[in-house]
Design an enzyme around this catalytic site. Structure first.
Site, PDB file in Angstrom:
ATOM      1  N   SER A 124       0.828  -1.212   0.000  1.00 27.47           N
ATOM      2  CA  SER A 124       0.000   0.000   0.000  1.00 27.47           C
ATOM      3  C   SER A 124       0.855   1.252   0.000  1.00 27.47           C
ATOM      4  O   SER A 124       0.394   2.316  -0.388  1.00 27.47           O
ATOM      5  CB  SER A 124      -0.861   0.075   1.265  1.00 27.47           C
ATOM      6  OG  SER A 124      -1.476  -1.123   1.532  1.00 27.47           O
ATOM      7  N   HIS A 145      -2.577  -3.321  -6.449  1.00 27.64           N
ATOM      8  CA  HIS A 145      -3.079  -2.894  -5.150  1.00 27.64           C
ATOM      9  C   HIS A 145      -4.569  -3.200  -5.044  1.00 27.64           C
ATOM     10  O   HIS A 145      -5.414  -2.469  -5.569  1.00 27.64           O
ATOM     11  CB  HIS A 145      -2.800  -1.393  -4.956  1.00 27.64           C
ATOM     12  CG  HIS A 145      -3.144  -0.886  -3.602  1.00 27.64           C
ATOM     13  ND1 HIS A 145      -3.918   0.232  -3.396  1.00 27.64           N
ATOM     14  CD2 HIS A 145      -2.821  -1.342  -2.368  1.00 27.64           C
ATOM     15  CE1 HIS A 145      -4.050   0.431  -2.083  1.00 27.64           C
ATOM     16  NE2 HIS A 145      -3.389  -0.506  -1.447  1.00 27.64           N
ATOM     17  N   GLU A 157      -5.941  -1.174  -8.368  1.00 25.23           N
ATOM     18  CA  GLU A 157      -4.973  -0.179  -8.845  1.00 25.23           C
ATOM     19  C   GLU A 157      -3.756  -0.926  -9.377  1.00 25.23           C
ATOM     20  O   GLU A 157      -3.173  -1.756  -8.671  1.00 25.23           O
ATOM     21  CB  GLU A 157      -4.533   0.761  -7.709  1.00 25.23           C
ATOM     22  CG  GLU A 157      -5.562   1.803  -7.352  1.00 25.23           C
ATOM     23  CD  GLU A 157      -5.053   2.788  -6.291  1.00 25.23           C
ATOM     24  OE1 GLU A 157      -5.255   3.994  -6.473  1.00 25.23           O
ATOM     25  OE2 GLU A 157      -4.475   2.349  -5.276  1.00 25.23           O
ATOM     26  N   ASN A 195      -5.711   6.253  -2.092  1.00 26.67           N
ATOM     27  CA  ASN A 195      -5.289   6.682  -0.754  1.00 26.67           C
ATOM     28  C   ASN A 195      -4.724   8.103  -0.769  1.00 26.67           C
ATOM     29  O   ASN A 195      -4.822   8.820   0.218  1.00 26.67           O
ATOM     30  CB  ASN A 195      -4.279   5.704  -0.169  1.00 26.67           C
ATOM     31  CG  ASN A 195      -4.956   4.412   0.265  1.00 26.67           C
ATOM     32  OD1 ASN A 195      -6.161   4.393   0.525  1.00 26.67           O
ATOM     33  ND2 ASN A 195      -4.200   3.333   0.333  1.00 26.67           N
TER      34      ASN A 195
HETATM   35  P1  NAD Z   1      -1.716  -9.645   7.136  1.00 23.23           P
HETATM   36  O1  NAD Z   1      -0.926  -9.333   8.351  1.00 23.23           O
HETATM   37  O2  NAD Z   1      -3.157  -9.985   7.277  1.00 23.23           O
HETATM   38  O3  NAD Z   1      -1.023 -10.854   6.336  1.00 23.23           O
HETATM   39  C1  NAD Z   1       0.343 -10.879   6.042  1.00 23.23           C
HETATM   40  C2  NAD Z   1       0.783 -12.330   5.925  1.00 23.23           C
HETATM   41  O4  NAD Z   1       2.120 -12.372   5.430  1.00 23.23           O
HETATM   42  C3  NAD Z   1       0.776 -13.065   7.280  1.00 23.23           C
HETATM   43  O5  NAD Z   1      -0.003 -14.244   7.166  1.00 23.23           O
HETATM   44  C4  NAD Z   1       2.254 -13.374   7.496  1.00 23.23           C
HETATM   45  O6  NAD Z   1       2.484 -14.607   8.184  1.00 23.23           O
HETATM   46  C5  NAD Z   1       2.754 -13.442   6.056  1.00 23.23           C
HETATM   47  N1  NAD Z   1       4.200 -13.366   5.908  1.00 23.23           N
HETATM   48  C6  NAD Z   1       5.080 -12.646   6.657  1.00 23.23           C
HETATM   49  N2  NAD Z   1       6.339 -12.869   6.211  1.00 23.23           N
HETATM   50  C7  NAD Z   1       6.249 -13.734   5.161  1.00 23.23           C
HETATM   51  C8  NAD Z   1       7.201 -14.351   4.301  1.00 23.23           C
HETATM   52  N3  NAD Z   1       8.502 -14.126   4.422  1.00 23.23           N
HETATM   53  N4  NAD Z   1       6.734 -15.183   3.342  1.00 23.23           N
HETATM   54  C9  NAD Z   1       5.422 -15.432   3.199  1.00 23.23           C
HETATM   55  N5  NAD Z   1       4.477 -14.878   3.988  1.00 23.23           N
HETATM   56  C10 NAD Z   1       4.886 -14.044   4.967  1.00 23.23           C
HETATM   57  O7  NAD Z   1      -1.516  -8.387   6.159  1.00 23.23           O
HETATM   58  P2  NAD Z   1      -2.470  -7.911   4.973  1.00 23.23           P
HETATM   59  O8  NAD Z   1      -3.451  -6.930   5.517  1.00 23.23           O
HETATM   60  O9  NAD Z   1      -2.956  -9.093   4.217  1.00 23.23           O
HETATM   61  O10 NAD Z   1      -1.447  -7.063   4.097  1.00 23.23           O
HETATM   62  C11 NAD Z   1      -0.631  -7.671   3.125  1.00 23.23           C
HETATM   63  C12 NAD Z   1      -0.158  -6.605   2.142  1.00 23.23           C
HETATM   64  O11 NAD Z   1      -1.280  -6.013   1.509  1.00 23.23           O
HETATM   65  C13 NAD Z   1       0.617  -5.462   2.785  1.00 23.23           C
HETATM   66  O12 NAD Z   1       1.630  -5.051   1.909  1.00 23.23           O
HETATM   67  C14 NAD Z   1      -0.435  -4.383   2.934  1.00 23.23           C
HETATM   68  O13 NAD Z   1       0.123  -3.085   2.939  1.00 23.23           O
HETATM   69  C15 NAD Z   1      -1.250  -4.603   1.690  1.00 23.23           C
HETATM   70  N6  NAD Z   1      -2.641  -4.112   1.733  1.00 23.23           N
HETATM   71  C16 NAD Z   1      -3.413  -4.293   2.831  1.00 23.23           C
HETATM   72  C17 NAD Z   1      -4.730  -3.835   2.825  1.00 23.23           C
HETATM   73  C18 NAD Z   1      -5.642  -4.047   4.015  1.00 23.23           C
HETATM   74  O14 NAD Z   1      -6.663  -3.376   4.092  1.00 23.23           O
HETATM   75  N7  NAD Z   1      -5.349  -4.958   4.927  1.00 23.23           N
HETATM   76  C19 NAD Z   1      -5.246  -3.193   1.681  1.00 23.23           C
HETATM   77  C20 NAD Z   1      -4.428  -3.058   0.552  1.00 23.23           C
HETATM   78  C21 NAD Z   1      -3.119  -3.518   0.594  1.00 23.23           C
END
Ligand code: NAD
Length: 288
Positions: A124, A145, A157, A195
Site C-alpha cells: 500500500s 493494489h 490499482e 489513498n
Molecule cells: P496480514 O498481516 O493480514 O497478512 C500478512 C501475511 O504475510 C501473514 O499471514 C504473514 O504470516 C505473512 N508473511 C510474513 N512474512 C512472510 C514471508 N517471508 N513469506 C510469506 N508470507 C509471509 O496483512 P495484509 O493486511 O494481508 O497485508 C498484506 C499486504 O497487503 C501489505 O503489503 C499491505 O500493505 C497490503 N494491503 C493491505 C490492505 C488491508 O486493508 N489490509 C489493503 C491493501 C493492501
C-alpha cells in the site's frame, strides 16, 4: 467452472493473510490454479479456512453454487516452500507491510520464479520503483493494489514503476479483468490514486474536528449527506485504524516533502493515547 485456457494458468500468492487469501479466492473463482505460501503451516491453514468460510458465505447467499465453491477450493494449494512458485506465470507478493521483508521476498521470487513470470506486489505504501530495483529484471515487477475485502471490492490499482515494461503492464491488466476487477493504471507515487485523495480528506476532517468547527457526528453527517459518501471520514478513520492513518500521512509527508500532508496534531495525540479506532474500542467514537 472451466479452468482458464489463456496464457495465465497458474499464479502464486505470497502471504495467506487478510489480502493474500482474498486474492487467492478471486483467482481460484476465476479458474486459476493458486499456490498460497506463508511462513508456517498454521498461517497457511488459517488462510485456507478464511477462504473456505468466505466461499461458504457466497453459497449461503445463493450467489455461488456449492460445486463451484468446492472446485475453487480444490484449485488452491497451500505451501511453506517458495520453490512451489515454479509453474506460476504471475506471483503476487502480499506479505506483511515491511520494506526489508519485501526486499528479501522479492529477491527470492526473482531467483525462483519462471523466467517469463510477472512479479507483482500488493504493497500500500512502498515505492514500486524502489522494490523493482532489487530484481535482476526490474521490468517484470508491477504493483497490484487490491482493496479490502478483496472479494467484495471491484477496484484494482495497477501501479507502474519507472522500470515496468509494457508487457508486464498488459499482463497485469489481463489478470485484473480475468478475476473480475476494474483496473486503473497509476504511475508510482506515494499513495497511488485512491489513498492519495482519501487519506488527506480524512486528515482534514480531523483538523476540522480539532479546530472545534463541528462535532464528529456533524462532520460525518456533512460528508455523508453533502457528498453522498457511504460513511463519514471520522467513522472511516476508526475503521481503518488511526495508527494506520498516521503511518500513511507520514509516508506522504516524507515522500513528497510537502507540509500540506502534515498529520493532524489530534491524530498524533489519539495514537499516542492508544485510541486507535474500532480495534481498540475507542477512536472518534466508542465501540463495545
Ligand atoms: P496480514 O498481516 O493480514 O497478512 C500478512 C501475511 O504475510 C501473514 O499471514 C504473514 O504470516 C505473512 N508473511 C510474513 N512474512 C512472510 C514471508 N517471508 N513469506 C510469506 N508470507 C509471509 O496483512 P495484509 O493486511 O494481508 O497485508 C498484506 C499486504 O497487503 C501489505 O503489503 C499491505 O500493505 C497490503 N494491503 C493491505 C490492505 C488491508 O486493508 N489490509 C489493503 C491493501 C493492501
Amino acid at each position: 467452472m472451466e479452468q482458464h485456457e489463456g496464457s495465465l494458468r497458474a499464479i502464486a500468492v505470497i502471504g495467506a493473510g487478510t489480502m493474500g487469501n482474498g486474492i487467492a479466492q478471486v483467482a481460484a473463482m476465476a479458474g486459476l490454479q493458486v499456490t498460497m505460501i506463508d511462513i508456517s503451516d498454521e498461517a497457511v491453514q488459517r488462510g485456507k479456512s478464511t477462504l473456505a468460510r468466505s466461499l461458504d458465505r457466497l453459497v449461503k447467499k445463493g450467489t455461488l453454487a456449492a460445486a463451484d465453491s468446492q472446485a475453487a477450493q480444490a484449485r488452491v494449494r497451500g505451501s511453506t516452500a517458495y520453490t512451489d512458485i515454479a509453474g506460476a506465470s504471475l506471483v503476487i507478493e502480499a506479505a506483511t507491510e515491511n520494506l526489508e521483508l519485501k526486499l528479501r521476498i522479492l529477491r527470492e521470487l526473482d531467483r525462483l520464479a519462471d523466467a517469463d513470470a510477472v512479479i507483482a506486489t500488493n504493497t500500500s505504501s512502498i515505492s514500486i520503483t524502489q522494490l523493482a530495483a532489487v530484481l535482476q529484471r526490474p521490468e517484470r515487477l508491477i504493483g497490484t493494489h487490491f482493496f479490502n475485502p478483496v472479494p467484495m471490492m471491484a477496484l484494482l490499482e495497477i501501479i507502474r514503476g519507472l522500470q515496468t515494461s509494457d508487457t508486464t503492464h498488459a499482463r497485469a491488466m489481463d489478470f485484473a479483468r480475468l478475476v473480475g476487477k476494474t483496473p486503473i493504471t497509476v504511475r508510482n507515487r506515494p499513495g497511488f490514486v485512491v489513498n492519495r485523495i482519501l487519506c488527506p480528506m480524512i486528515n482534514e476532517a480531523i483538523f476540522v474536528l480539532d479546530e472545534g468547527l463541528a462535532t464528529p457526528e456533524d462532520i460525518d453527517t456533512g460528508m455523508r449527506l453533502g457528498c453522498n459518501h457511504p460513511i463519514g471520514p471520522l467513522a472511516l478513520a476508526d475503521m481503518i485504524g488511526l495508527d494506520t492513518m498516521l503511518a500513511v500521512m507520514k509516508v506522504f509527508y516524507d515522500g513528497f516533502a510537502d507540509p500540506k500532508y502534515r498529520p493532524a496534531p489530534l491524530l498524533q495525540e489519539m495514537v499516542a493515547a492508544g485510541r486507535l479506532g474500532r480495534k481498540s474500542g475507542h477512536g472518534f467514537y466508542r465501540y463495545d
